[in-house]
Design a protein around this motif. Structure first.
Motif, PDB file in Angstrom:
ATOM      1  N   ASN A   1       0.844  -1.187   0.000  1.00  0.00           N
ATOM      2  CA  ASN A   1       0.000   0.000   0.000  1.00  0.00           C
ATOM      3  C   ASN A   1       0.887   1.247   0.000  1.00  0.00           C
ATOM      4  OD1 ASN A   1      -2.379  -1.539   0.137  1.00  0.00           O
ATOM      5  ND2 ASN A   1      -2.233  -1.670   2.364  1.00  0.00           N
ATOM      6  N   VAL A   2       0.793   2.038  -1.050  1.00  0.00           N
ATOM      7  CA  VAL A   2       1.615   3.240  -1.134  1.00  0.00           C
ATOM      8  C   VAL A   2       1.006   4.302  -0.218  1.00  0.00           C
ATOM      9  CG1 VAL A   2       2.566   5.026  -2.621  1.00  0.00           C
ATOM     10  CG2 VAL A   2       2.380   2.670  -3.463  1.00  0.00           C
ATOM     11  N   SER A   3       1.715   4.584   0.840  1.00  0.00           N
ATOM     12  CA  SER A   3       1.278   5.539   1.848  1.00  0.00           C
ATOM     13  C   SER A   3       2.071   6.832   1.675  1.00  0.00           C
ATOM     14  CB  SER A   3       1.465   4.934   3.246  1.00  0.00           C
ATOM     15  OG  SER A   3       1.003   5.808   4.248  1.00  0.00           O
TER      16      SER A   3
ATOM     17  N   THR B   1      -3.684  -1.173   6.521  1.00  0.00           N
ATOM     18  CA  THR B   1      -2.577  -2.105   6.296  1.00  0.00           C
ATOM     19  C   THR B   1      -2.411  -3.036   7.476  1.00  0.00           C
ATOM     20  OG1 THR B   1      -1.421  -0.516   4.873  1.00  0.00           O
ATOM     21  CG2 THR B   1      -0.097  -2.259   5.884  1.00  0.00           C
ATOM     22  N   VAL B   2      -2.429  -2.484   8.678  1.00  0.00           N
ATOM     23  CA  VAL B   2      -2.294  -3.293   9.886  1.00  0.00           C
ATOM     24  C   VAL B   2      -3.451  -4.274  10.015  1.00  0.00           C
ATOM     25  CG1 VAL B   2      -2.253  -3.212  12.410  1.00  0.00           C
ATOM     26  CG2 VAL B   2      -0.946  -1.537  11.090  1.00  0.00           C
ATOM     27  N   GLN B   3      -4.653  -3.807   9.754  1.00  0.00           N
ATOM     28  CA  GLN B   3      -5.828  -4.661   9.914  1.00  0.00           C
ATOM     29  C   GLN B   3      -5.856  -5.787   8.884  1.00  0.00           C
ATOM     30  OE1 GLN B   3      -7.724  -4.526  12.534  1.00  0.00           O
ATOM     31  NE2 GLN B   3      -6.731  -2.688  13.317  1.00  0.00           N
TER      32      GLN B   3
ATOM     33  N   VAL C   1       4.145   1.632   2.454  1.00  0.00           N
ATOM     34  CA  VAL C   1       5.446   2.219   2.145  1.00  0.00           C
ATOM     35  C   VAL C   1       5.331   3.723   1.941  1.00  0.00           C
ATOM     36  CG1 VAL C   1       6.370   0.117   1.117  1.00  0.00           C
ATOM     37  CG2 VAL C   1       5.264   1.804  -0.350  1.00  0.00           C
ATOM     38  N   GLU C   2       6.390   4.401   2.319  1.00  0.00           N
ATOM     39  CA  GLU C   2       6.531   5.850   2.145  1.00  0.00           C
ATOM     40  C   GLU C   2       7.567   6.076   1.048  1.00  0.00           C
ATOM     41  OE1 GLU C   2       6.649   8.875   1.924  1.00  0.00           O
ATOM     42  OE2 GLU C   2       7.960   9.957   3.272  1.00  0.00           O
ATOM     43  N   PRO C   3       7.142   6.548  -0.138  1.00  0.00           N
ATOM     44  CA  PRO C   3       8.109   6.750  -1.218  1.00  0.00           C
ATOM     45  C   PRO C   3       9.035   7.937  -0.993  1.00  0.00           C
ATOM     46  CG  PRO C   3       5.847   6.636  -2.042  1.00  0.00           C
ATOM     47  CD  PRO C   3       5.772   6.811  -0.568  1.00  0.00           C
ATOM     48  N   GLY C   4       8.599   8.910  -0.194  1.00  0.00           N
ATOM     49  CA  GLY C   4       9.326  10.163  -0.064  1.00  0.00           C
ATOM     50  C   GLY C   4       8.695  11.232  -0.928  1.00  0.00           C
ATOM     51  N   TYR C   5       9.143  12.448  -0.765  1.00  0.00           N
ATOM     52  CA  TYR C   5       8.560  13.603  -1.469  1.00  0.00           C
ATOM     53  C   TYR C   5       9.078  13.612  -2.902  1.00  0.00           C
ATOM     54  CZ  TYR C   5       6.890  18.415  -2.058  1.00  0.00           C
ATOM     55  OH  TYR C   5       6.240  19.556  -2.489  1.00  0.00           O
ATOM     56  N   THR C   6       8.303  12.981  -3.764  1.00  0.00           N
ATOM     57  CA  THR C   6       8.726  12.700  -5.136  1.00  0.00           C
ATOM     58  C   THR C   6       8.023  13.626  -6.118  1.00  0.00           C
ATOM     59  OG1 THR C   6       9.042  10.390  -4.514  1.00  0.00           O
ATOM     60  CG2 THR C   6       8.907  10.877  -6.868  1.00  0.00           C
ATOM     61  N   ALA C   7       8.748  14.092  -7.099  1.00  0.00           N
ATOM     62  CA  ALA C   7       8.180  14.992  -8.112  1.00  0.00           C
ATOM     63  C   ALA C   7       7.241  14.225  -9.034  1.00  0.00           C
ATOM     64  CB  ALA C   7       9.308  15.635  -8.919  1.00  0.00           C
TER      65      ALA C   7
ATOM     66  N   GLY D   1      11.951   7.589  -5.686  1.00  0.00           N
ATOM     67  CA  GLY D   1      10.702   7.337  -4.972  1.00  0.00           C
ATOM     68  C   GLY D   1      10.203   5.912  -5.093  1.00  0.00           C
ATOM     69  N   ALA D   2      10.487   5.280  -6.212  1.00  0.00           N
ATOM     70  CA  ALA D   2       9.999   3.913  -6.428  1.00  0.00           C
ATOM     71  C   ALA D   2      10.779   2.871  -5.647  1.00  0.00           C
ATOM     72  CB  ALA D   2      10.054   3.585  -7.924  1.00  0.00           C
ATOM     73  N   GLU D   3      11.929   3.255  -5.084  1.00  0.00           N
ATOM     74  CA  GLU D   3      12.817   2.283  -4.459  1.00  0.00           C
ATOM     75  C   GLU D   3      12.115   1.447  -3.390  1.00  0.00           C
ATOM     76  OE1 GLU D   3      15.980  -0.003  -3.780  1.00  0.00           O
ATOM     77  OE2 GLU D   3      15.908   1.499  -5.371  1.00  0.00           O
ATOM     78  N   ALA D   4      11.430   2.099  -2.466  1.00  0.00           N
ATOM     79  CA  ALA D   4      10.778   1.376  -1.373  1.00  0.00           C
ATOM     80  C   ALA D   4       9.650   0.490  -1.890  1.00  0.00           C
ATOM     81  CB  ALA D   4      10.252   2.356  -0.330  1.00  0.00           C
ATOM     82  N   ILE D   5       8.922   0.966  -2.881  1.00  0.00           N
ATOM     83  CA  ILE D   5       7.804   0.184  -3.427  1.00  0.00           C
ATOM     84  C   ILE D   5       8.330  -1.081  -4.090  1.00  0.00           C
ATOM     85  CG2 ILE D   5       5.753   0.239  -4.883  1.00  0.00           C
ATOM     86  CD1 ILE D   5       5.950   3.313  -4.859  1.00  0.00           C
ATOM     87  N   VAL D   6       9.355  -0.920  -4.921  1.00  0.00           N
ATOM     88  CA  VAL D   6       9.939  -2.054  -5.627  1.00  0.00           C
ATOM     89  C   VAL D   6      10.479  -3.080  -4.640  1.00  0.00           C
ATOM     90  CG1 VAL D   6      11.826  -2.748  -7.166  1.00  0.00           C
ATOM     91  CG2 VAL D   6      10.448  -0.729  -7.707  1.00  0.00           C
ATOM     92  N   ARG D   7      11.139  -2.617  -3.611  1.00  0.00           N
ATOM     93  CA  ARG D   7      11.731  -3.516  -2.622  1.00  0.00           C
ATOM     94  C   ARG D   7      10.656  -4.318  -1.899  1.00  0.00           C
ATOM     95  NH1 ARG D   7      15.644  -0.575   1.411  1.00  0.00           N
ATOM     96  NH2 ARG D   7      16.622  -0.149  -0.604  1.00  0.00           N
ATOM     97  N   MET D   8       9.604  -3.644  -1.451  1.00  0.00           N
ATOM     98  CA  MET D   8       8.577  -4.347  -0.690  1.00  0.00           C
ATOM     99  C   MET D   8       7.708  -5.233  -1.565  1.00  0.00           C
ATOM    100  SD  MET D   8       9.451  -3.544   2.277  1.00  0.00           S
ATOM    101  CE  MET D   8       8.144  -4.371   3.185  1.00  0.00           C
ATOM    102  N   ALA D   9       7.620  -4.927  -2.847  1.00  0.00           N
ATOM    103  CA  ALA D   9       6.849  -5.775  -3.766  1.00  0.00           C
ATOM    104  C   ALA D   9       7.524  -7.116  -3.991  1.00  0.00           C
ATOM    105  CB  ALA D   9       6.656  -5.063  -5.104  1.00  0.00           C
ATOM    106  N   GLN D  10       8.805  -7.209  -3.673  1.00  0.00           N
ATOM    107  CA  GLN D  10       9.561  -8.423  -3.959  1.00  0.00           C
ATOM    108  C   GLN D  10       9.954  -9.212  -2.704  1.00  0.00           C
ATOM    109  OE1 GLN D  10      12.219  -7.925  -7.728  1.00  0.00           O
ATOM    110  NE2 GLN D  10      12.425  -6.016  -6.584  1.00  0.00           N
TER     111      GLN D  10
END
Length: 229
Positions: free
Chosen positions: A134-136, A165-167, A180-186, A201-210
């Motif tokens: 979940n992109v937060s 997400t927790v539930q 995941v928190e991508p950060g302040y991305t343009a 910004g995609a780094e955290a999303i890609v990592r957690m998806a795998q």
């Protein structure tokens, strides 16, 4: 081979996440409301396109049927999100916030996430290693509330995403479900004012998806690790 669906993936973080995951060898569905933009992005990326409006029950049901017809789903990335601004382009603070504005933001960012997750659960449960990302946002953190951003509806919606997400993670212990928190991305969401590139910004999303079956679940992460709720 892992099959991944990303909502809101025809541009911005969703598109970059799709590009990175395809490069890693995964099969990726680009979910997008616009058939024209979604098909174009999918063709450019080497992805599959599925038309998907997260605010519409019929659209989501059709997307489930389309993905199921191709064989199933292993990873769902709930990326689609919006922010509502004033006619002058300013973010809307608590003093100006109306129920209508909050409802509009929640329709995509919260209700849409629940609608899509609920609809795809049967397919995810058939996977050997199901994952939901979940992109937060860092703005969702209650411990960091009030630091800089004047808007009210968007942070509130992302705080709701964190609780959901927790539930969901508690309800489905066999899945890895994280925010995941991508950060302040343009991106278009902030008028490209963000300090990061979509690649960063995609780094955290890609990592957690795998992550694998032994990975974390029910957590809140950025690219460096766990975050405070």
């Amino acid at each position: 081979m892992t099959t991944i669906l990303i909502t809101g993936a025809n541009k911005g973080l969703g598109r970059e996440t799709a590009r990175r995951l395809i490069a890693e060898g995964h099969t990726v569905y680009v979910g997008a409301r616009s058939a024209e933009r979604g098909e174009k992005a999918a063709a450019e990326l080497g992805a599959r396109f599925v038309q998907l409006d997260v605010t519409d029950d019929a659209s989501v049901a059709a997307a489930v049927a389309a993905v199921e017809a191709y064989g199933g789903l292993d990873v769902l990335v709930n990326n689609a999100g919006i922010e509502v601004r004033s006619p002058e382009g300013a973010v809307i603070g608590a003093a100006e916030l109306t129920a209508d504005v909050l409802r509009e933001v929640f329709e995509t960012n919260v209700f849409g996430l629940v609608r899509v997750t609920h609809a795809f659960l049967p397919l995810l449960e058939r996977s050997a290693a199901p994952v939901v990302v979940n992109v937060s946002s860092g703005l969702a953190s209650l411990s960091a509330a009030g630091k800089g951003y004047p808007g009210a509806a968007y942070p509130t919606s992302k705080t709701a995403v964190n609780m959901l997400t927790v539930q969901f993670a508690k309800a489905f212990p066999g899945m890895r479900i994280n925010a995941v928190e991508p950060g302040y991305t343009a991106t278009d969401l902030n008028g490209h004012e963000g300090a990061q590139t979509v690649e960063q910004g995609a780094e955290a999303i890609v990592r957690m998806a795998q992550i694998g079956p032994d990975g974390p679940t029910g957590g809140y992460f950025d690219a460096t690790g766990p975050l405070a709720w």
